[in-house]
Structures are given as structure tokens and as C-alpha cells.
Enzyme design. Structure first.
Site, PDB file in Angstrom:
ATOM      1  N   GLY A   1      79.682  77.859 -27.549  1.00 13.56           N
ATOM      2  CA  GLY A   1      80.630  77.331 -26.564  1.00 13.56           C
ATOM      3  C   GLY A   1      81.908  78.139 -26.478  1.00 13.56           C
ATOM      4  O   GLY A   1      81.871  79.344 -26.227  1.00 13.56           O
TER       5      GLY A   1
ATOM      6  N   SER B   1      85.251  82.891 -25.618  1.00 12.62           N
ATOM      7  CA  SER B   1      83.869  82.412 -25.490  1.00 12.62           C
ATOM      8  C   SER B   1      83.097  82.790 -26.741  1.00 12.62           C
ATOM      9  O   SER B   1      83.272  83.864 -27.307  1.00 12.62           O
ATOM     10  CB  SER B   1      83.225  82.977 -24.227  1.00 12.62           C
ATOM     11  OG  SER B   1      83.089  84.366 -24.327  1.00 12.62           O
TER      12      SER B   1
ATOM     13  N   GLY C   1      79.516  82.489 -27.189  1.00 11.44           N
ATOM     14  CA  GLY C   1      78.062  82.479 -26.976  1.00 11.44           C
ATOM     15  C   GLY C   1      77.519  81.060 -27.028  1.00 11.44           C
ATOM     16  O   GLY C   1      78.083  80.153 -26.407  1.00 11.44           O
TER      17      GLY C   1
ATOM     18  N   GLY D   1      79.237  86.101 -19.875  1.00 15.24           N
ATOM     19  CA  GLY D   1      80.708  86.155 -19.883  1.00 15.24           C
ATOM     20  C   GLY D   1      81.243  86.307 -18.464  1.00 15.24           C
ATOM     21  O   GLY D   1      82.241  85.679 -18.086  1.00 15.24           O
ATOM     22  N   ASP D   2      80.583  87.133 -17.669  1.00 20.74           N
ATOM     23  CA  ASP D   2      81.000  87.329 -16.271  1.00 20.74           C
ATOM     24  C   ASP D   2      80.830  86.015 -15.497  1.00 20.74           C
ATOM     25  O   ASP D   2      81.655  85.665 -14.653  1.00 20.74           O
ATOM     26  CB  ASP D   2      80.145  88.420 -15.604  1.00 20.74           C
ATOM     27  CG  ASP D   2      80.177  89.717 -16.388  1.00 20.74           C
ATOM     28  OD1 ASP D   2      81.195  89.982 -17.056  1.00 20.74           O
ATOM     29  OD2 ASP D   2      79.170  90.460 -16.349  1.00 20.74           O
TER      30      ASP D   2
HETATM   31  P1  ADP Z   1      80.171  87.560 -23.273  1.00 18.50           P
HETATM   32  O1  ADP Z   1      78.969  87.716 -22.376  1.00 18.50           O
HETATM   33  O2  ADP Z   1      81.440  87.963 -22.623  1.00 18.50           O
HETATM   34  O3  ADP Z   1      79.975  88.127 -24.658  1.00 18.50           O
HETATM   35  P2  ADP Z   1      79.528  84.922 -24.328  1.00 18.50           P
HETATM   36  O4  ADP Z   1      78.316  85.516 -24.987  1.00 18.50           O
HETATM   37  O5  ADP Z   1      80.494  84.212 -25.197  1.00 18.50           O
HETATM   38  O6  ADP Z   1      80.344  85.975 -23.455  1.00 18.50           O
HETATM   39  O7  ADP Z   1      78.979  83.918 -23.217  1.00 18.50           O
HETATM   40  C1  ADP Z   1      79.819  83.221 -22.326  1.00 18.50           C
HETATM   41  C2  ADP Z   1      79.360  81.798 -22.186  1.00 18.50           C
HETATM   42  O8  ADP Z   1      78.000  81.750 -21.700  1.00 18.50           O
HETATM   43  C3  ADP Z   1      79.330  81.008 -23.487  1.00 18.50           C
HETATM   44  O9  ADP Z   1      80.594  80.470 -23.786  1.00 18.50           O
HETATM   45  C4  ADP Z   1      78.275  79.944 -23.154  1.00 18.50           C
HETATM   46  O10 ADP Z   1      78.796  78.936 -22.323  1.00 18.50           O
HETATM   47  C5  ADP Z   1      77.254  80.724 -22.332  1.00 18.50           C
HETATM   48  N1  ADP Z   1      76.243  81.328 -23.211  1.00 18.50           N
HETATM   49  C6  ADP Z   1      76.131  82.607 -23.600  1.00 18.50           C
HETATM   50  N2  ADP Z   1      75.090  82.783 -24.462  1.00 18.50           N
HETATM   51  C7  ADP Z   1      74.526  81.562 -24.601  1.00 18.50           C
HETATM   52  C8  ADP Z   1      73.393  81.050 -25.356  1.00 18.50           C
HETATM   53  N3  ADP Z   1      72.645  81.842 -26.134  1.00 18.50           N
HETATM   54  N4  ADP Z   1      73.130  79.713 -25.274  1.00 18.50           N
HETATM   55  C9  ADP Z   1      73.872  78.902 -24.497  1.00 18.50           C
HETATM   56  N5  ADP Z   1      74.932  79.332 -23.759  1.00 18.50           N
HETATM   57  C10 ADP Z   1      75.259  80.630 -23.813  1.00 18.50           C
END
Ligand code: ADP
Length: 313
Positions: free
Chosen positions: A228, A223, A225, A254-255
Site C-alpha cells: 500500500g 508507495s 507496492g 506507480g504511474d
Molecule cells: P512504483 O511502480 O513507482 O515502484 P509501487 O510498486 O509502490 O510504485 O506501486 C504503486 C501502487 O500500485 C502501490 O501503492 C499499490 O497500490 C499498487 N501495487 C503495486 N504493486 C502491487 C502488488 N503487487 N499488489 C497490489 N498492489 C500493487
């Protein structure tokens, strides 16, 4: 049924303050206390999506009782192993646009309590089709404890979605039986492989996922953020792009991604749908104040706007 594992749950306390004053008293009347720990975020989001979910793990003392009560209030099924030591608090102070956290290490779980949990876990597997494992292990557990859970699940042909990092993830990857899915974010992948990646060179991430270390894992979702995800399913790679959205609180996204995937699997979604639902759940969580919570209507709307492209090799 989806069984979620939380081995070090917490009461998540958040204190919003205008300013954090050091070496003096800070007062607030806006405290929020919720059942926390990554696995419980996963649990809540599966529940929000309408999935059949049961939370397990270990709970201790008054804090444990509070967490159990919070789950009960919203009608989430639970079957935790009681432990002698007190479950932890995790404190987040929100001030001047910053988030200062104080995280307790939490209780030590004795060998007898570990065995009791493992026995319960094996029983729960008989009713489960999917298991999620999230977050850190409490003190006392051997580093390979999650690997043991993955093996027990594989014996019963239950799919494991593993979202952990550091040594626990390394141990899981070393095991003879593999999880069905892992979901490192970019930082966790870099930490695991000791390599830096950039969003401009996704082909390097793709090459990294093709290495033997990941053999036998059906799904890897990296993932990214707001960018995508890049995903590997069997031998195929996918780039998932998401529209830009107004973000309120991305903690727990992420969860929520794990929750979306587990829910999608339980609904027998296909490859493209699974990638869409897990991203949509992460996005919807980022738009809520409460960590580990989604509005299913918002998830559905995002689902329609996500693009999944197979990367031709
Ligand atoms: P983690 O919380 O494990 O670090 P991520 O930050 O990659 O994981 O977030 C997981 C998913 O949540 C992303 O792939 C996306 O779909 C969504 N997401 C997280 N942050 C954002 C953001 N700032 N804008 C849009 N979608 C987000």
C-alpha cells in the site's frame, strides 16, 4: 484539464520468448509496440478513468510520429514540441519468467527546442488545473528543468504532481516553489535520503517525511507496492492498506498511482478518497497485461476495499 509531461517518451517494444538464446538468432511473432515513457502511462490511465487529459513533451522523427499516432488512435489529446532527433525505443525481452531490458538514452534536445517546449508549456498552463511530471529528462536538458516547470506552474496556481527520482527530484525539492505532490517509492526515498527503511518500522519513514527538506509540499505519497502506502498530507500522516490481489504485470503501477491522484483531484475528492483512488488505480494496473492501463470498474471495486487510517501522533 490535466496536462501530463513526458520529456523522454519511447516506443515500448516487448518480445516474449520461450528462452533467450545468446549469440544466435531469436525469432518471435508476438511483438507488441506501444507508446511508452512514464508520463504516457499516466496519460492513458487518466484517460481510462474518464479524466480530461492532454499529453505534452517532446517527440522526434518516425518514432515520434508513431507515438503521436498511438495516442490519436485512442482519442487522447496531445500537444508535443517537435524535435530533430529521433525519439527512443525501449526494449523488454520477456523470457523464462525474467524481463531483460535494453533502454536507449534517447535524443538530445537542443536549447532552441527546449525554449520552444517551455513556451508551449506556459501556454498550456492557462488551460490546466493540474500538471503531472513523470520520468527522466532527455539529454541536453539542464538538471533543474523540472524545477523551472514547477515554478511556471506555481505562478499560474496550477498544482504539480511530480514523479521523478535522482537528481531531478533533488533539484525540484531545492526549488523555491514546491510541487503539490511527490510520490517516491521506498527505493527512491532511500536513494534521496541515503537511509534504509523497513516496512516493520513505518514510524521511521514518518519521521523522515517530517524533515525540513519536504516542507511546503502539500502531499507526499510513499508507495510500498503490495503493502500500500504511507502518506503525509499537510501535517497529518496516513497508513493506507490494500487487500492482496492476483498480479499480472505491476510495471506502471506507480504511474497509475499518479494518474489516480490527478483524476481524484480533478473530481475534488477528499483526503481519504484521494488515497483510495490512487492506490486502486495502481492495483488495477497491476492486474492488466498492458502497462499503464486500467479497467475503471476494477478501480471502483478496489476503491471500496482499501483502508485509510490516520496515524495518531
Ligand atoms: P512504483 O511502480 O513507482 O515502484 P509501487 O510498486 O509502490 O510504485 O506501486 C504503486 C501502487 O500500485 C502501490 O501503492 C499499490 O497500490 C499498487 N501495487 C503495486 N504493486 C502491487 C502488488 N503487487 N499488489 C497490489 N498492489 C500493487
Amino acid at each position: 484539464m490535466i496536462v501530463t509531461v513526458t520529456m523522454n517518451p519511447s516506443i515500448d517494444i516487448s518480445y516474449p520468448l520461450e528462452t533467450l538464446k545468446i549469440d544466435t538468432v531469436n525469432r518471435t511473432n508476438q511483438v507488441s509496440k506501444t507508446a511508452g515513457g512514464k508520463g504516457l502511462n499516466v496519460t492513458r490511465v487518466i484517460h481510462d478513468l474518464g479524466g480530461d487529459v492532454l499529453a505534452t513533451g517532446v517527440l522526434g522523427g518516425f518514432h515520434g510520429a508513431f507515438i503521436a499516432e498511438e495516442l490519436k488512435k485512442v482519442g487522447i489529446k496531445q500537444d508535443f514540441t517537435p524535435i530533430k532527433e529521433e525519439s527512443r525505443d525501449s526494449i523488454a525481452i520477456l523470457h523464462e519468467g525474467n524481463q531483460t531490458e535494453i533502454l536507449e538514452a534517447g535524443p538530445t534536445v537542443s536549447a532552441e527546442e527546449q525554449t520552444a517546449f517551455f513556451e508551449k508549456f506556459k501556454e498550456l498552463l492557462q488551460k490546466a488545473t493540474i500538471v503531472t511530471i513523470s520520468g527522466s529528462l532527455a539529454k541536453g536538458f539542464p538538471q533543474n528543468f523540472y524545477q523551472k516547470l514547477v515554478h511556471a506552474a506555481a505562478e499560474q496556481e496550477v498544482k504539480v504532481l511530480a514523479d521523478t527520482s535522482g537528481e531531478s527530484l533533488r533539484q525540484i525539492l531545492k526549488g523555491e516553489q514546491k510541487p503539490y505532490l511527490i510520490k517516491p517509492n521506498l527505493e527512491e526515498l532511500e536513494d534521496l535520503l541515503g537511509q534504509k527503511f523497513s516496512l516493520e518500522k513505518l514510524e521511521e519513514i514518518q519521521a523522515a517525511l517530517a524533515q525540513p527538506l519536504f516542507e511546503g509540499i502539500e502531499w507526499i505519497v510513499v508507495s510500498l507496492g503490495k503493502a500500500g502506502a504511507i502518506a503525509k498530507h499537510q501535517d497529518a500522516f496516513y497508513r493506507v492498506t490494500i487487500p492482496s490481489i492476483q498480479v499480472v504485470n505491476p510495471v506502471g503501477s506507480g504511474d497509475s498511482t499518479i494518474a489516480g491522484f490527478a483524476y481524484g483531484l480533478s473530481q475534488r475528492m477528499n483526503t481519504e478518497e484521494l488515497l483510495k483512488i490512487c492506490m486502486a488505480a495502481g492495483m488495477a494496473n497491476a492486474q492488466e497485461k498492458k502497462t499503464g492501463h486500467v479497467d475503471p470498474i476494477n478501480v471502483q471495486q478496489h476503491f471500496e476495499n482499501i483502508e485509510v487510517k490516520k496515524i495518531e501522533q
